[in-house]
Scaffold this active site. Structure first.
Site, PDB file in Angstrom:
ATOM      1  N   ARG A  15       0.827  -1.218   0.000  1.00 24.69           N
ATOM      2  CA  ARG A  15       0.000   0.000   0.000  1.00 24.69           C
ATOM      3  C   ARG A  15       0.861   1.269   0.000  1.00 24.69           C
ATOM      4  NH1 ARG A  15      -3.904  -0.106   4.763  1.00 24.69           N
ATOM      5  NH2 ARG A  15      -2.223  -1.297   5.713  1.00 24.69           N
ATOM      6  N   LYS A 118     -20.256   3.911  -6.524  1.00 24.91           N
ATOM      7  CA  LYS A 118     -19.632   2.617  -6.813  1.00 24.91           C
ATOM      8  C   LYS A 118     -19.519   2.380  -8.314  1.00 24.91           C
ATOM      9  CE  LYS A 118     -20.974   0.351  -2.615  1.00 24.91           C
ATOM     10  NZ  LYS A 118     -19.954  -0.505  -2.033  1.00 24.91           N
ATOM     11  N   SER A 440     -23.121   1.278  16.514  1.00 25.64           N
ATOM     12  CA  SER A 440     -21.769   1.609  16.959  1.00 25.64           C
ATOM     13  C   SER A 440     -21.715   3.024  17.523  1.00 25.64           C
ATOM     14  CB  SER A 440     -20.788   1.474  15.798  1.00 25.64           C
ATOM     15  OG  SER A 440     -21.164   2.300  14.740  1.00 25.64           O
ATOM     16  N   TRP A 568     -19.444  -8.404   1.295  1.00 26.35           N
ATOM     17  CA  TRP A 568     -18.193  -7.746   1.669  1.00 26.35           C
ATOM     18  C   TRP A 568     -17.061  -8.732   1.905  1.00 26.35           C
ATOM     19  CZ3 TRP A 568     -20.700  -3.482   5.304  1.00 26.35           C
ATOM     20  CH2 TRP A 568     -21.381  -2.582   4.492  1.00 26.35           C
ATOM     21  N   GLU A 612     -26.509  -3.318  -2.835  1.00 32.71           N
ATOM     22  CA  GLU A 612     -25.355  -3.324  -3.736  1.00 32.71           C
ATOM     23  C   GLU A 612     -25.103  -4.697  -4.349  1.00 32.71           C
ATOM     24  OE1 GLU A 612     -22.683  -1.747  -0.585  1.00 32.71           O
ATOM     25  OE2 GLU A 612     -21.368  -3.383  -1.176  1.00 32.71           O
ATOM     26  N   HIS A 648     -31.288  -2.895   9.331  1.00 31.86           N
ATOM     27  CA  HIS A 648     -30.809  -1.555   8.992  1.00 31.86           C
ATOM     28  C   HIS A 648     -30.173  -1.574   7.614  1.00 31.86           C
ATOM     29  CE1 HIS A 648     -28.591   2.157   8.954  1.00 31.86           C
ATOM     30  NE2 HIS A 648     -27.484   1.480   8.744  1.00 31.86           N
ATOM     31  N   CYS A 650     -28.056   1.155   4.894  1.00 31.64           N
ATOM     32  CA  CYS A 650     -27.575   2.525   4.831  1.00 31.64           C
ATOM     33  C   CYS A 650     -27.425   3.021   3.408  1.00 31.64           C
ATOM     34  CB  CYS A 650     -26.274   2.707   5.587  1.00 31.64           C
ATOM     35  SG  CYS A 650     -25.210   1.304   5.621  1.00 31.64           S
ATOM     36  N   HIS A 701     -22.537  11.241   8.247  1.00 31.51           N
ATOM     37  CA  HIS A 701     -21.326  11.276   7.418  1.00 31.51           C
ATOM     38  C   HIS A 701     -20.528  12.544   7.606  1.00 31.51           C
ATOM     39  CE1 HIS A 701     -24.091   8.423   5.567  1.00 31.51           C
ATOM     40  NE2 HIS A 701     -22.999   7.738   5.317  1.00 31.51           N
TER      41      HIS A 701
HETATM   42  N1  GLN Z   1     -24.516  -1.684  13.304  1.00 28.17           N
HETATM   43  C1  GLN Z   1     -23.567  -1.098  12.441  1.00 28.17           C
HETATM   44  C2  GLN Z   1     -22.983   0.160  13.040  1.00 28.17           C
HETATM   45  O1  GLN Z   1     -23.684   0.856  13.701  1.00 28.17           O
HETATM   46  C3  GLN Z   1     -24.176  -0.769  11.100  1.00 28.17           C
HETATM   47  C4  GLN Z   1     -23.190  -0.142  10.172  1.00 28.17           C
HETATM   48  C5  GLN Z   1     -23.666  -0.033   8.746  1.00 28.17           C
HETATM   49  O2  GLN Z   1     -24.822  -0.095   8.453  1.00 28.17           O
HETATM   50  N2  GLN Z   1     -22.770   0.139   7.799  1.00 28.17           N
HETATM   51  O3  GLN Z   1     -21.848   0.478  12.863  1.00 28.17           O
HETATM   52 ZN    ZN Z   2     -25.722   1.977   7.914  1.00 30.87          ZN
END
Ligand code: GLN
Ligand code: ZN
Length: 767
Positions: A15, A118, A440, A568, A612, A648, A650, A701
């Protein structure tokens, strides 16, 4: 027969480019130093490809940040807002370039970066070209010519300049004003492409590669015409240089006629993603076109199965003769990790089934040798393939039996949503507009360092656990203080939402240096799923139970869903993705049940990546969505009605998949909506989405702290579109990339906003 490569990773096997760019950005090295490091990487990459016996070696595939951005600079597609950057930097192009990539916030300027998205269905992100109605194109810089000249000095006539093709370049961008369609710019764009190609020819290039992945996608009539027009005009304007058009990630089917009849020298097709296209291509191909066979998977980490591949090659050679066949990776190797040889910790048995970019080059030239009669190479490869096919490390009968035994009942909750909802409301007794977060909390340097120190052996597991416990307790106390309704433990024990689970599941391995560029200097190191997946023991129960014991409020258990884990990771290529996903789904299902047993009443299963995974071609989408939704339902289907399952996601486009989202039947879904000002809720409203939903009320973000009023008004918008009693209040996504001060301020405002909404909106909604 020739061999070729379409593109090679440019981050450097250690890298180096990432580190150099970041040093340049912080002013620690000069541009000359940065450029010096880049030149070393380029030279090494070319030498590696030369040594591997590749006949046509790409150049101009190097980029400091992104090759689409390079193309925008080459063509002078530079949004006006960046002009001041040149003025304050004495016209230094590199600073303009990085400003477009990353925004510019100094010298009294505050200019946003270009939008990033992407690249087709990869995890590589590019900078979206911005077009205006009066868009002009010029040859604006010398990078491609300079890089070709450098490559030619080392490679002679093997040097092949690479450029994104004109149609795909336009399609990858967007219109910045109304009243025109970017595809119509093709007329102005093509002459500039012809000039570029002519100059490359004058410099000595024999071949030029134009990447046109869009040629393998669903095309409108106008887009098809653009392809015809573009390549006819280029053919009319240039001669004495061979044009290769490269398609990848999908097959041509309905575009075959169009593609094979373009006036070009060679066409590249992806026979890894779409091996079935070969027959039709061979039937329709005119008798001058050269065909490049993309047979070595550029998107995965597995050794090629020569026995299977050679059949495709024989078929093509049989029809075209070997002089009209080129052997190649399926796409640019940009999407592969670089060098398997430097991995020292992978189980040697499994390592023997793998290949990274460097090894894939060798495969390309070995396949050519086999096609020319070197059968010993075939035997050696067959041994590895056979070993993998029968290895006990890969194949676990118990896992296969369990997958085979999945029934419809496994994917269904006991009762319908409305019944569950009543039971859950009774159990948790939450207020209207209940507040929660996505999981998180800030992963501070302290937390990250803990993990690094544990790895190095500087602290013991006990010390590590104790520190994580402290962080968790602090986060819980603080959530209680600000009066959130459903708490989370904060995910301090997790490095990454996929890696954390991969490390605990059977069937996964991790590399030391298997980095792949995600965007700019950011790289990811995806886990490798090599075998049948199972769950040897509980994965999250320890931390969720610990957290639940610290509070009387409901504590949400936090899991990553099967499709996201799949998406992923580097996945197996010896069974369909959906089968691997079902195996993961069963493992997560067991974890969900274990959490329930431990008394966790609310469990969130994140499916951040469902969208995705959507296939590029429309015709393939419903099959994918069916198995992806089914996998989620398996994970959630084993719990009692009174256990509340959250999911969830995102991102913010749901219009085309809303019925499938509904079919997941999660009791609560939280989604990203704040940046779209709740606009995307239209899809849910229109569909009359029946279950509970938490539209994100603040954008995580950026460090910006949204005010209470702003969030109340977003909630009011949401309550206008959806039944107020179904609404939750939460941020857009997890908070791990944020700092504590802004997180605390924002969440405090969010709770205040929810309380205000309870007073105002429920009443309105009932009227
Ligand atoms: N539970 C994860 C977090 O809060 C969800 C993260 C995500 O959706 N990318 O970090
Ligand atoms: Zn998310």
């Amino acid at each position: 027969m020739l061999t070729q490569n379409l593109g090679y990773p440019r981050i450097g096997s250690q890298r180096q480019l990432k580190k150099a760019c970041e040093q340049y950005w912080t002013g620690k090295i000069t541009f000359d130093e940065l450029n010096g490091i880049a030149n070393v990487i380029k030279q090494e990459n070319w030498q590696t490809q030369l040594d591997a016996g590749i006949d046509l070696i790409p150049c101009n595939d190097f980029s400091f940040y992104d090759q689409i951005l390079d193309t925008s600079l080459l063509l002078g597609v530079i949004p006006q807002r960046y002009e001041p950057v040149l003025q304050v930097n004495n016209n230094k192009e590199i600073d303009l370039y990085f400003a477009m990539a990353r925004g510019y916030q100094k010298d009294g300027l505050d200019i946003t970066a270009m939008e990033m998205t992407k690249w087709l269905d990869t995890n590589y992100h590019y900078l979206v070209p911005e077009f205006t109605a009066a868009q002009e194109f010029t040859i604006n810089n010398e990078k491609i010519f300079k890089e070709y000249t450098d490559a030619k000095n080392l490679l002679g006539n093997k040097a092949k300049p690479v450029l994104i093709g004109p149609v795909s370049y336009l399609l990858s961008g967007k219109e910045k004003e109304q009243g025109f369609e970017r595809i119509d710019l093709i007329k102005k764009l093509v002459p500039v492409y012809a000039d570029i190609i002519n100059r490359l020819k004058q410099l000595g290039a024999e071949w030029v590669q134009l990447d046109e992945p869009y040629l393998a996608l669903d095309l409108s009539k106008k887009e098809k015409e653009a392809f015809e027009f573009a390549y006819r005009s280029i053919a009319n304007r240039v001669n004495g240089i061979k044009t290769l058009v490269a398609t990848y990630f999908e097959g041509l089917p309905d575009n075959t006629q169009l593609a094979v009849n373009l006036p070009i020298a060679a066409l590249h097709i992806d026979l890894v993603r779409a091996p079935e296209q070969l027959d039709e291509v061979l039937t329709l191909i005119p008798d001058t076109l050269i065909l490049s066979l993309g047979v070595v998977d550029g998107r995965n980490v597995w050794k090629n199965d020569y026995e299977r591949t050679i059949k495709l090659i024989y078929k093509a050679v049989g029809k075209l003769g070997s002089e009209r066949v080129i052997i190649a990776p399926s796409c640019s190797l940009l999407h592969s990790p670089i060098d398997l040889d430097i991995e020292t910790t992978i189980d040697p048995e499994i390592k023997n089934w793998m290949a990274f970019a460097k090894q894939k080059l060798t495969e390309v030239s070995e396949l050519k040798k086999i096609a020319e009669g070197d059968y010993e190479l075939l035997q050696l490869n067959k041994k590895a393939a056979d070993a993998r096919r029968s290895s006990q490390k890969v194949h676990k009968q118990t896992v296969k039996d369990r997958v085979a035994a999945i029934t419809a009942a496994d994917s269904n909750r006991t009762s319908a949503f409305l019944v569950r909802q009543q039971l859950q409301h009774k159990r948790f007794n939450l207020p209207a507009f209940p507040t929660t977060t996505i999981g998180s909390f800030p992963q501070t340097d302290d937390i990250r360092q803990l993990r690094a120190r544990l790895k190095k052996g500087d602290i013991t597991v006990e010390e590590y656990d104790e520190a994580i416990e402290r962080a968790t307790i602090d986060a819980i106390r603080w959530q209680e203080e600000i009066d959130l309704d459903v708490l989370v433990h904060g995910e301090f024990e997790r490095n990454d939402m996929v890696e954390y689970f991969g490390e605990q599941l059977n069937g996964f391995l991790f590399t030391k240096n298997g980095w792949v560029q995600s965007y700019g200097s950011r790289c990811v190191k995806p886990p490798v799923i090599y075998g049948d997946v199972s769950r040897p023991k509980d994965m999250t129960v320890r931390w969720s139970s610990f957290a639940a014991a610290q509070t009387n409020k409901p504590m949400k258990g936090m899991l990553t869903g099967p499709v996201t884990i799949l998406q992923w990771s580097f996945v197996r290529d010896d069974q369909p993705r959906e089968v691997t996903t079902r195996q993961i789904a069963l493992a997560i299902r067991d974890e969900v049940i274990a959490l329930e047993k431990a008394g966790i009443g609310i469990i969130q299963i994140d499916e951040a990546a469902i969208r995705e995974g959507l296939p590029l071609r429309k015709a393939k989408r419903s099959h994918y969505l069916d198995w992806a939704v089914a996998a989620f339902r398996i994970t959630a289907g084993g719990v009692q009605d009174a256990t509340q399952i959250h999911t969830h996601m995102c991102y913010s486009e749901f219009n085309d998949i809303i019925e499938h989202i509904a079919a997941m039947d999660a009791d609560v879904i939280t989604i990203e909506t704040s940046r779209s000002q709740m606009e995307l809720l239209q899809a849910f409203a229109h569909f009359e989405y029946p279950n509970e939903i938490g539209p994100g009320v603040y954008d995580i973000h950026s460090p910006r702290v949204p005010g209470t009023e702003e969030m109340v008004s977003l909630l009011a918008k949401a309550a206008n579109l959806l039944p107020a009693q179904n609404l939750w209040v939460n941020p857009d996504c997890g908070l791990k990339t944020r700092k504590w001060p802004e997180t605390k301020a924002a969440l405090q405002n969010m709770v205040t906003a929810a309380k205000q909404a309870r007073r105002q909106l429920i009443i309105n909604a009932k009227n």
